[in-house]
Structures are given as C-alpha cells and as structure tokens.
Design a protein around this motif. Sequence first.
Motif, PDB file in Angstrom:
ATOM      1  N   PRO A 111       0.817  -1.228   0.000  1.00 19.23           N
ATOM      2  CA  PRO A 111       0.000   0.000   0.000  1.00 19.23           C
ATOM      3  C   PRO A 111       0.847   1.274   0.000  1.00 19.23           C
ATOM      4  N   LEU A 112       1.980   1.240   0.708  1.00 18.28           N
ATOM      5  CA  LEU A 112       2.849   2.408   0.723  1.00 18.28           C
ATOM      6  C   LEU A 112       3.426   2.677  -0.665  1.00 18.28           C
ATOM      7  N   ALA A 145      -3.567   2.567   5.516  1.00 21.00           N
ATOM      8  CA  ALA A 145      -4.002   1.315   4.891  1.00 21.00           C
ATOM      9  C   ALA A 145      -3.051   0.175   5.238  1.00 21.00           C
ATOM     10  N   GLY A 146      -1.737   0.417   5.162  1.00 21.03           N
ATOM     11  CA  GLY A 146      -0.768  -0.617   5.516  1.00 21.03           C
ATOM     12  C   GLY A 146      -0.852  -0.999   6.976  1.00 21.03           C
ATOM     13  N   ALA A 147      -1.048  -0.006   7.858  1.00 18.84           N
ATOM     14  CA  ALA A 147      -1.162  -0.298   9.285  1.00 18.84           C
ATOM     15  C   ALA A 147      -2.382  -1.161   9.585  1.00 18.84           C
ATOM     16  N   LEU A 159     -11.186  -0.630  11.993  1.00 15.90           N
ATOM     17  CA  LEU A 159     -11.811  -0.437  10.683  1.00 15.90           C
ATOM     18  C   LEU A 159     -12.809   0.718  10.704  1.00 15.90           C
ATOM     19  N   VAL A 160     -13.580   0.833  11.780  1.00 13.41           N
ATOM     20  CA  VAL A 160     -14.532   1.945  11.894  1.00 13.41           C
ATOM     21  C   VAL A 160     -13.793   3.271  11.935  1.00 13.41           C
ATOM     22  N   PHE A 216     -10.827   3.878  10.694  1.00  6.29           N
ATOM     23  CA  PHE A 216     -10.248   4.107   9.371  1.00  6.29           C
ATOM     24  C   PHE A 216     -11.298   4.607   8.390  1.00  6.29           C
ATOM     25  N   ASN A 217     -12.483   3.997   8.402  1.00  2.00           N
ATOM     26  CA  ASN A 217     -13.554   4.434   7.499  1.00  2.00           C
ATOM     27  C   ASN A 217     -14.013   5.852   7.829  1.00  2.00           C
ATOM     28  N   LYS A 218     -14.070   6.192   9.108  1.00  2.00           N
ATOM     29  CA  LYS A 218     -14.451   7.548   9.495  1.00  2.00           C
ATOM     30  C   LYS A 218     -13.412   8.549   9.007  1.00  2.00           C
ATOM     31  N   TYR A 219     -12.135   8.174   9.137  1.00  2.00           N
ATOM     32  CA  TYR A 219     -11.070   9.068   8.664  1.00  2.00           C
ATOM     33  C   TYR A 219     -11.157   9.249   7.160  1.00  2.00           C
TER      34      TYR A 219
END
Length: 309
Positions: free
Chosen positions: A193-194, A234-236, A293-294, A296-299
């Motif tokens: 991803p990076l 994404a990678g994290a 995941l929540v 990440f999606n919010k961000y």
Amino acid sequence: MKLQQFTPARIMRSLKAVNWGRQSVIGIPYLFLILLFSIPFLVVLRLSVTEMDGVHIMNLTDYSDGMLTLKIKLSNYIFLTTDDLYVATYISSVKFALINTLICLFIGYPFAYFMARSPVSMRPALLMLVSLPFWTSYLLRVYAWKGLLDDNGVFNNMLLGMHLIDEPIKMMHTSFSMMVGMVYTYLPFMILPLYANLAKMDLRLLEAAKDLGATPFKTFWLVTVPLSKNGIIAGAMLVFIPSVGEYVIPELLGGPSTLMIGRVLWDEFFSNNDWAMASAVAVSMVVLILLPLVIFNKYQAESGAVRGA
C-alpha cells in the motif's frame, strides 16, 4: 438515417436498466458478506449467549402457557472482562500487534520509498521480490524460521563457528522469535500500500519545496509523509488487524509467555471443549478488530469531505 425518438417511456426504461445493473454490482459483494461473514458470525454470537448442557445447545427462546421467554446468557462476556488471564491476553495481543505494525512501518517505508523512486523498468522486478514469499506456503515459511532460530539452528551454528558466542543463544519460543516471524510474514502487507501511494505522488511538489529552500529532511517530513498518510493508514490496518488474531506464529515460534487471543481461542474450543466461552472470545476478538476499521472508514470519509469542499 432514421433518428430514434427518445420518449419518456424509453428514457424510464433506460434508467431502470442502469439502476438494475448498478444494484446488481453493489448487491453481489453484499450477498458475499452476508453468506460468508454475517451468517457465520451470527451463529457464533448465538453460541456465545446460549446455555449449553454438555455438548447440547439449549434454545434461546421458550414458549409455554402463552408466554414467550428469551434467555440470553451474558456470564461469558462478564467473565472475559473480570478474569485476569483474558484481560492480559487481549492487552498482550494488541501490544504485539502494535509493535509488529510499527516495526513493519519502520522497515517497509524506506523500502517502498526506494521502490517508488527507482527507475520504472526496475519496479516490476522489485514488486516481484516483495511478493516472492507468497509463492511458498505460509506454514512452510513459519517452519523455516524454526530451523533458523533453534538452539541448534543456522544462526546459532554460524555464531558458534565464528567463535562469537560460547553457547547457543535462546531465541526460539520467546517473544523475539514470535516478533521476527510476524514482521517477516506481514511486511509485504505494509510495503505494497505504501508503494502504491508513493508511486503516484506528484514529484513537482517536492521540487517546489526544494525551490523554496526546504532541506531534504524537511521536504520528506512536511511533504512526502503527509501525502503518503493514506498509504500508511491502509498498511497499518492490513498489518494490525490480522496480527491481533494470529495463531500459527505464536503457536510455532512463541513461548508460553506470549499470550495471544488465537491461542486462547484454540484452547477453549479444542482443549476445554467450552464452545460458549470460545464463541464469546471469538465475538470479542471480532469487535476488537472492527474498531480500527470503523476509525479508518471515518477518517476516509472525513478526508473525502474535506477534499470535496
């Protein structure tokens, strides 16, 4: 040439066809999630709140004398939050997963940066080198580390042969050996991803920062890192989420001091034969994994709204 007349009826049929196609494309992934995730998860959730008589699963509902009774057993979840072993296991799993994520980021970012800045002709070969471990069985790769880190393994024999140590170093069945295996296994999930994010970066921004007098380090820290933030997140997520529930690596490389949720889950299912407790552990693990995941999606949603504005 005769032109077609676009009547309101014809336009409505076209719109319905487009909507049907769009709903089909969206509906197939949802159907996949319902069949392969939602339904099994609901089965496990039911087991976690159901009273069991040995191996027999009791009913959640009871109907007698015109009264419908719902019986939900919450003692397993209460026990998870009060028992020191389970609390320590969850904390340990998150700790090891976080350490693994940070190490993979520390190693993977320079490698992805080098790949993105390398000549275009070299990038396919570098991508192949990153994905090369996936050509071998995951289990075999973990077993290979046992031969490398064992007391009579390759590393200890090399150090003994060069007279750098007098006796073998204890590396197997420790937190060190488990972290080595986890970093080796999940490092490609951080690099890819990076690399995808860094490869499409606009290099003119770096040139502009250089023209404005920024040093190479300041340009990297203030321009490159912020622009690669989505790739870092994404990678994290790709590394942290599966690391929390990892079972094979702690079982083969880790010792008894390396508590992980996956090992506890296995013990509850197959050693203690306590399906209700094991299901509660599994549901708690899924909830623990869904929280990042929540976030990440919010961000992502907030970032999209800011860019749209």
